[in-house]
Design a protein around this motif. Structure first.
Motif, mmCIF file in Angstrom:
data_model
loop_
_atom_site.group_PDB
_atom_site.id
_atom_site.type_symbol
_atom_site.label_atom_id
_atom_site.label_comp_id
_atom_site.label_asym_id
_atom_site.label_seq_id
_atom_site.Cartn_x
_atom_site.Cartn_y
_atom_site.Cartn_z
ATOM 1 N N VAL A 153 0.839 -1.200 0.000
ATOM 2 C CA VAL A 153 0.000 0.000 0.000
ATOM 3 C C VAL A 153 0.876 1.254 0.000
ATOM 4 C CG1 VAL A 153 -1.795 1.276 1.237
ATOM 5 C CG2 VAL A 153 -1.853 -1.220 1.207
ATOM 6 N N LEU A 154 2.024 1.184 0.715
ATOM 7 C CA LEU A 154 2.949 2.313 0.713
ATOM 8 C C LEU A 154 3.488 2.564 -0.686
ATOM 9 C CD1 LEU A 154 4.653 4.435 2.218
ATOM 10 C CD2 LEU A 154 6.365 2.647 2.591
ATOM 11 N N ASP A 155 3.856 1.523 -1.390
ATOM 12 C CA ASP A 155 4.373 1.675 -2.759
ATOM 13 C C ASP A 155 3.313 2.294 -3.665
ATOM 14 O OD1 ASP A 155 6.790 0.593 -2.013
ATOM 15 O OD2 ASP A 155 6.259 -1.453 -2.605
ATOM 16 N N GLU A 156 2.065 1.866 -3.463
ATOM 17 C CA GLU A 156 0.975 2.436 -4.265
ATOM 18 C C GLU A 156 0.800 3.921 -3.956
ATOM 19 O OE1 GLU A 156 -3.835 1.703 -4.906
ATOM 20 O OE2 GLU A 156 -2.615 0.144 -3.963
ATOM 21 N N ALA A 157 0.926 4.251 -2.691
ATOM 22 C CA ALA A 157 0.810 5.661 -2.303
ATOM 23 C C ALA A 157 1.938 6.496 -2.904
ATOM 24 C CB ALA A 157 0.822 5.774 -0.781
ATOM 25 N N LYS A 158 3.143 5.932 -2.941
ATOM 26 C CA LYS A 158 4.273 6.656 -3.536
ATOM 27 C C LYS A 158 4.047 6.944 -5.008
ATOM 28 C CE LYS A 158 7.815 4.510 -0.564
ATOM 29 N NZ LYS A 158 8.958 3.561 -0.569
ATOM 30 N N SER A 159 3.413 5.988 -5.696
ATOM 31 C CA SER A 159 3.185 6.167 -7.125
ATOM 32 C C SER A 159 2.117 7.218 -7.421
ATOM 33 C CB SER A 159 2.772 4.831 -7.763
ATOM 34 O OG SER A 159 1.523 4.400 -7.266
ATOM 35 N N LYS A 160 1.230 7.478 -6.437
ATOM 36 C CA LYS A 160 0.125 8.432 -6.652
ATOM 37 C C LYS A 160 0.408 9.811 -6.068
ATOM 38 C CE LYS A 160 -2.577 5.325 -8.578
ATOM 39 N NZ LYS A 160 -3.710 4.745 -7.859
ATOM 40 N N HIS A 161 1.297 9.859 -5.073
ATOM 41 C CA HIS A 161 1.532 11.127 -4.386
ATOM 42 C C HIS A 161 3.029 11.379 -4.263
ATOM 43 C CE1 HIS A 161 -2.689 11.626 -3.174
ATOM 44 N NE2 HIS A 161 -2.694 10.305 -2.982
ATOM 45 N N SER A 162 3.432 12.573 -4.640
ATOM 46 C CA SER A 162 4.854 12.927 -4.566
ATOM 47 C C SER A 162 5.290 13.202 -3.131
ATOM 48 C CB SER A 162 5.134 14.160 -5.428
ATOM 49 O OG SER A 162 4.344 15.266 -4.992
ATOM 50 N N LYS A 163 4.344 13.595 -2.288
ATOM 51 C CA LYS A 163 4.674 13.895 -0.896
ATOM 52 C C LYS A 163 3.732 13.113 0.004
ATOM 53 C CE LYS A 163 5.319 17.726 2.358
ATOM 54 N NZ LYS A 163 5.279 19.188 2.549
ATOM 55 N N LEU A 164 4.304 12.335 0.897
ATOM 56 C CA LEU A 164 3.505 11.542 1.817
ATOM 57 C C LEU A 164 3.442 12.208 3.192
ATOM 58 C CD1 LEU A 164 4.668 7.938 0.871
ATOM 59 C CD2 LEU A 164 2.739 9.249 -0.025
ATOM 60 N N SER A 165 2.723 11.573 4.094
ATOM 61 C CA SER A 165 2.528 12.132 5.436
ATOM 62 C C SER A 165 3.508 11.511 6.431
ATOM 63 C CB SER A 165 1.094 11.860 5.891
ATOM 64 O OG SER A 165 0.946 12.089 7.258
ATOM 65 N N PRO A 166 3.965 12.281 7.412
ATOM 66 C CA PRO A 166 4.814 11.696 8.467
ATOM 67 C C PRO A 166 4.111 10.548 9.186
ATOM 68 C CG PRO A 166 4.845 14.095 8.602
ATOM 69 C CD PRO A 166 3.798 13.744 7.608
ATOM 70 N N VAL A 167 2.772 10.629 9.281
ATOM 71 C CA VAL A 167 2.009 9.585 9.965
ATOM 72 C C VAL A 167 2.183 8.247 9.256
ATOM 73 C CG1 VAL A 167 -0.309 8.847 10.655
ATOM 74 C CG2 VAL A 167 0.334 11.264 10.829
ATOM 75 N N THR A 168 2.237 8.299 7.924
ATOM 76 C CA THR A 168 2.382 7.057 7.155
ATOM 77 C C THR A 168 3.661 6.329 7.547
ATOM 78 O OG1 THR A 168 1.267 8.189 5.328
ATOM 79 C CG2 THR A 168 2.360 6.109 4.816
ATOM 80 N N TYR A 169 4.772 7.051 7.543
ATOM 81 C CA TYR A 169 6.059 6.456 7.896
ATOM 82 C C TYR A 169 6.127 6.120 9.385
ATOM 83 C CZ TYR A 169 7.954 7.463 3.294
ATOM 84 O OH TYR A 169 8.192 7.464 1.941
ATOM 85 N N HIS A 170 5.559 6.962 10.188
ATOM 86 C CA HIS A 170 5.574 6.725 11.626
ATOM 87 C C HIS A 170 4.918 5.378 11.949
ATOM 88 C CE1 HIS A 170 5.444 7.686 15.921
ATOM 89 N NE2 HIS A 170 4.181 7.289 15.921
ATOM 90 N N THR A 171 3.794 5.101 11.291
ATOM 91 C CA THR A 171 3.086 3.833 11.520
ATOM 92 C C THR A 171 3.952 2.644 11.126
ATOM 93 O OG1 THR A 171 0.972 4.956 11.077
ATOM 94 C CG2 THR A 171 0.991 2.546 10.964
#
Length: 511
Positions: A401-419
């Motif tokens: 799901v993280l890889d999919e998010a990277k492909s759709k968004h150039s900037k992710l949330s700190p919460v995503t990585y924190h989790t």
């Protein structure tokens, strides 16, 4: 001038009725035969009855010089510097209802003076308080918006109330409205409770003004007691005022009670304004009454649904809050089919609840439905699904799901990585956690002090790796971040412990 014209026409009518010509004193047979019809046509449109003649008589009895003298005294005097009664006594006034009402209806006269004049006049033998005169005084005092005058008038009303037939609902409503504007809710409630004693019957305005007065002072329990009487009587105010009552009660935390007002208005066809209904739905959705709010959504017409995204969103959020995920999902699908069209926020509420409940396949399906409807799942959507997988220990799916998010968004949330980092730390896979910390900046996310702090603590407590912890501490300082004292002490303690153990080992070997 109109009085002289009235007198002339009346004399003409009397002359015709007697069959007498103005030019000849002898009776005229022509006029005598037609006298009745001429009399009726000429008198048409004129006042008739003893009451009208009495009013005209009173108007003729008003001494305008005396009236002007009274007004001059009242407009120039205040109770503090001049005693009104001696001055009024010296004027030797001819009083009647018309004279008193004219005084009371004159603008720019202090309310205290008008009340004083009314008291003085009421004690005279040639005048007694009447409904008309008290109504005029009520309007005059109400226009002044002064607390002292309002209470003085209320004291006068209580004295007058002992005499039957003078007070009416309109007078008391005027006083309650004035007290409401002045923020005197308890006094308004006291007036409301005197209606029966004064022989008056509360109407829709009575209930509304009293409720408004109490709610303005946040006396919501008393306000609801008045609402109950209003509902029982069936005397509801207009739809705009009903809407305000609903909003007042919701603001006071009485959404469930407010719903009863809504039902009563609905039964009478007085559907409240949409803004008040939306506020009620939102208030009901904040607790266990959300299913009541859900029922209210059925009252929306197809046209109203187009602009009802906020109340529908409130209900879905409320259902998710009480963990009725199936109810929230069902309503979401109804919105997809019949409107209002759900946006990202509504989808995210349901996806988040599904993820927390462990139903991640259903959450992924909803995310695909978003894309089919032309919506772009935001970073939060991906984050909640990642959190669900991490919670279940499925780090592999979480990374997909993280890889999919990277492909759709150039900037992710700190919460995503924190989790994800916490998930790897929990599994003691620190290399992967460090790798994620390193790639955060590549995707527009700067690690914060909390990320470093949690990872350093895990390295010290679980891996006993103070070297990597010190390295991360130096990296923090280079990035302008500061590590809290407890974690610094933890690094130092682990380091000293390892060095002590190493020193003990060397001594043992040497021996």
């Amino acid at each position: 001038m109109w009085r002289s014209m009235l007198a002339s026409r009346a004399r003409a009518c009397l002359s015709i009725r007697s069959g007498t010509s103005q030019l000849d004193d002898e009776p005229s047979s022509e006029f005598a035969s037609e006298g009745t019809s001429i009399d009726a046509s000429m008198m048409e449109g004129f006042p008739s009855g003893d009451d009208n003649y009495l009013e005209e008589d009173q108007m003729r009895q008003v001494d305008f010089e005396q009236l002007q003298s009274v007004l001059s005294l009242l407009q120039s005097s205040t109770p503090a510097d001049v005693s009104l009664e001696p001055s009024l006594d010296d004027m030797d006034l001819t009083l009647n209802e018309e004279f008193v009402v004219r005084v009371l209806e004159t603008p720019l006269v202090p309310g205290d003076n008008l009340i004083g004049f009314f008291r003085w006049a009421s004690n005279k033998q040639d005048f007694s308080a009447t409904t008309r005169s008290v109504e005029a005084l009520a309007r005059a005092v109400s226009s002044g918006l002064k607390i002292k005058e309002a209470y003085a008038f209320w004291n006068l009303i209580q004295e007058i109330g002992q005499e039957n037939g003078i007070l009416n609902t309109a007078i008391l409503n005027e006083l309650i409205s004035l007290l409401s504007k002045l923020g005197k809710g308890k006094a308004a409630f006291e007036v409301f409770n005197k209606f029966e004693e004064f022989g008056c019957v509360a109407d829709s305005e009575t209930y509304y003004f009293t409720i408004e007065a109490l709610c303005r002072r946040s006396i919501f329990d008393w306000a609801w007691s008045v609402c109950e009487k209003m509902i029982d009587s069936g005397k509801l105010p207009g739809r705009e005022q009903v809407g305000k009552v609903i909003s007042y009660l919701c603001k006071g935390g009485k959404a469930k009670d407010s719903y009863l007002v809504y039902l009563s208005a609905k039964e009478k066809g007085q559907y409240p304004p949409r803004s008040s209904v939306n506020y009620l739905i939102s208030s009901l959705s904040r607790n266990e009454n959300v299913h009541v709010a859900l029922e209210m959504l059925k009252d929306f017409s197809e046209e109203d649904k187009k602009y009802a995204i906020n109340p529908f969103s409130s209900v879905i959020r409320g259902l998710c809050r009480i963990r009725d995920v199936q109810g929230a999902k069902s309503l979401l699908y109804k919105m997809v089919d019949a409107g209002p069209p759900p946006g990202n926020a509504v989808f995210n509420f349901v996806i988040n609840s599904l993820s927390k409940a462990g139903d991640l396949d259903e959450a992924r399906q909803l995310m695909k439905l978003m894309e089919i409807r032309g919506l772009k799942p935001d970073v939060y959507t991906y984050s909640v699904i990642i959190s669900g997988y991490v919670k279940g220990g499925d780090m592999q799916e979480a990374c997909k799901v993280l890889d999919e998010a990277k492909s759709k968004h150039s900037k992710l949330s700190p919460v995503t990585y924190h989790t994800l980092i916490r998930g790897y730390c929990k599994l003691e896979e620190f290399d992967k956690a460090l790798k994620l910390l390193g790639e955060m900046r590549e995707h527009g996310v700067d690690p914060n002090a909390d990320e470093y702090n949690k990872l350093i603590q895990s390295l010290c407590l679980k891996a006993v790796d103070w070297k990597t912890a010190e390295k991360l501490h130096r990296e923090m300082e280079e990035n302008g971040l500061h590590l809290n004292g407890i974690t610094k002490a933890l690094i130092r303690a682990v380091k000293e412990m390892e060095q002590a153990e190493a020193g003990t080992g060397e001594v043992t070997v040497g021996a």
